[in-house]
Write a protein that holds these residues in place. Structure first.
Motif, PDB file in Angstrom:
ATOM      1  N   GLY A  50     -30.163 -24.871  21.944  1.00 39.89           N
ATOM      2  CA  GLY A  50     -30.564 -25.668  23.086  1.00 39.89           C
ATOM      3  C   GLY A  50     -31.750 -25.044  23.798  1.00 39.89           C
ATOM      4  O   GLY A  50     -32.018 -23.844  23.665  1.00 39.89           O
ATOM      5  N   TYR A  51     -32.453 -25.864  24.577  1.00 38.22           N
ATOM      6  CA  TYR A  51     -33.679 -25.392  25.217  1.00 38.22           C
ATOM      7  C   TYR A  51     -33.408 -24.279  26.217  1.00 38.22           C
ATOM      8  O   TYR A  51     -34.151 -23.292  26.278  1.00 38.22           O
ATOM      9  N   ALA A  52     -32.370 -24.418  27.026  1.00 37.67           N
ATOM     10  CA  ALA A  52     -32.123 -23.444  28.091  1.00 37.67           C
ATOM     11  C   ALA A  52     -31.904 -22.038  27.543  1.00 37.67           C
ATOM     12  O   ALA A  52     -32.338 -21.052  28.143  1.00 37.67           O
ATOM     13  N   LYS A  53     -31.219 -21.924  26.416  1.00 33.41           N
ATOM     14  CA  LYS A  53     -30.899 -20.607  25.857  1.00 33.41           C
ATOM     15  C   LYS A  53     -31.915 -20.128  24.825  1.00 33.41           C
ATOM     16  O   LYS A  53     -31.828 -18.987  24.359  1.00 33.41           O
ATOM     17  N   LEU A  54     -32.853 -20.980  24.473  1.00 36.86           N
ATOM     18  CA  LEU A  54     -33.832 -20.592  23.461  1.00 36.86           C
ATOM     19  C   LEU A  54     -34.712 -19.466  23.996  1.00 36.86           C
ATOM     20  O   LEU A  54     -35.187 -19.516  25.127  1.00 36.86           O
ATOM     21  N   SER A  55     -34.931 -18.446  23.176  1.00 34.76           N
ATOM     22  CA  SER A  55     -35.799 -17.332  23.555  1.00 34.76           C
ATOM     23  C   SER A  55     -36.920 -17.184  22.540  1.00 34.76           C
ATOM     24  O   SER A  55     -36.744 -17.474  21.353  1.00 34.76           O
ATOM     25  N   LEU A  56     -38.065 -16.716  23.008  1.00 37.06           N
ATOM     26  CA  LEU A  56     -39.187 -16.495  22.101  1.00 37.06           C
ATOM     27  C   LEU A  56     -38.872 -15.389  21.104  1.00 37.06           C
ATOM     28  O   LEU A  56     -39.351 -15.422  19.970  1.00 37.06           O
ATOM     29  N   GLU A  57     -38.066 -14.429  21.516  1.00 39.44           N
ATOM     30  CA  GLU A  57     -37.677 -13.362  20.595  1.00 39.44           C
ATOM     31  C   GLU A  57     -36.899 -13.912  19.411  1.00 39.44           C
ATOM     32  O   GLU A  57     -37.133 -13.530  18.254  1.00 39.44           O
ATOM     33  N   ALA A  58     -35.975 -14.836  19.696  1.00 39.64           N
ATOM     34  CA  ALA A  58     -35.165 -15.415  18.624  1.00 39.64           C
ATOM     35  C   ALA A  58     -36.028 -16.263  17.696  1.00 39.64           C
ATOM     36  O   ALA A  58     -35.839 -16.256  16.476  1.00 39.64           O
ATOM     37  N   ILE A 125     -32.725 -33.965  20.481  1.00 40.65           N
ATOM     38  CA  ILE A 125     -33.056 -35.035  21.421  1.00 40.65           C
ATOM     39  C   ILE A 125     -32.074 -35.113  22.592  1.00 40.65           C
ATOM     40  O   ILE A 125     -32.509 -35.123  23.757  1.00 40.65           O
ATOM     41  N   PRO A 126     -30.752 -35.146  22.360  1.00 37.49           N
ATOM     42  CA  PRO A 126     -29.844 -35.189  23.519  1.00 37.49           C
ATOM     43  C   PRO A 126     -29.987 -33.971  24.423  1.00 37.49           C
ATOM     44  O   PRO A 126     -29.914 -34.083  25.649  1.00 37.49           O
ATOM     45  N   ASP A 127     -30.214 -32.796  23.825  1.00 37.42           N
ATOM     46  CA  ASP A 127     -30.367 -31.583  24.625  1.00 37.42           C
ATOM     47  C   ASP A 127     -31.614 -31.661  25.505  1.00 37.42           C
ATOM     48  O   ASP A 127     -31.577 -31.314  26.691  1.00 37.42           O
ATOM     49  N   LEU A 128     -32.733 -32.131  24.942  1.00 39.89           N
ATOM     50  CA  LEU A 128     -33.959 -32.220  25.726  1.00 39.89           C
ATOM     51  C   LEU A 128     -33.831 -33.261  26.841  1.00 39.89           C
ATOM     52  O   LEU A 128     -34.363 -33.067  27.944  1.00 39.89           O
TER      53      LEU A 128
END
Length: 213
Positions: A50-58, A125-128
């Motif tokens: 999901g977007y909120a938990k997405l990190s650039l490191e990952a 899509i639902p997450d965004l």
């Protein structure tokens, strides 16, 4: 002294998008293969977390690249997300112009159903949409990057049909565009329907009847 190109720590996966990040004047050479690997990794990570938990490191780890490779292309997560999502939208084919509104509607519905059923898109899509409600800045940016281009494409189907006399000249375009997208999204994303060809045919006929009044 010339800047060195990107050097990923491991081969990236084959990218499914053709995103090309802008290169600042005098900046490093940005390898297309690294950009593609980052793009693929971004969408996979977005679907997984999901977007909120997405990190650039990952994203960098999944792409087999260094985090610096991301910052050479985009300054932050939101900019990366909007650039890569916009690229996918920009490469969506123009709506079919068959000369008949029913065929155009059916092709539009089939293309939309294919997007909604995609294993990554069905999670992204639902997450965004939810994140856009929580983060107004992101929501506004997504409206310009995603919703408006897609509505503009769908609007061209309606415009051509009105010009040919297949739809009424006083058609309410705003409601018509909502009607084109809403039932199919509900069927696939909410109630987990299959949207088989027979369903799309029936939906096209009902939409056309509604649009004609």
């Amino acid at each position: 002294m010339a800047s060195s190109p990107d050097t990923p720590s491991a081969p990236g996966s084959s990218g499914t998008t053709g995103a090309t990040a802008p290169r600042p004047a005098g900046g490093p050479v940005l390898q297309d293969s690294v950009t593609a690997a980052i793009s693929q990794a971004f969408f996979e990570e977005l679907a997984a977390t999901g977007y909120a938990k997405l990190s650039l490191e990952a994203v960098a780890r999944r792409a087999g690249a260094g985090k610096a490779a991301i910052y050479r292309r985009w300054p932050a997560k939101q900019e990366m997300a909007l650039a890569l999502i916009s690229d996918v939208v920009a490469r969506t084919p123009e709506p079919l112009d068959s000369g008949a509104v029913r065929e155009d509607l059916l092709a539009f519905l089939a293309e939309t159903a294919e997007v909604l059923r995609h294993p990554l898109a069905s999670k992204i899509i639902p997450d965004l949409l939810a994140e856009a409600r929580r983060t107004p800045e992101l929501g506004e940016a997504l409206l310009g990057a995603v919703r408006e281009p897609r509505r503009s494409r769908a609007g061209r189907i309606l415009d051509r049909a009105v010009e040919r006399g297949e739809l009424p000249a006083d058609l309410d375009h705003g409601i018509a565009l909502d009607l084109l997208a809403g039932p199919l999204y509900w069927h696939i994303a909410v109630v987990n329907g299959t949207a088989e060809p027979g369903y799309l045919e029936r939906l096209a006929d009902m939409l056309l009847a509604a649009l004609r009044g």
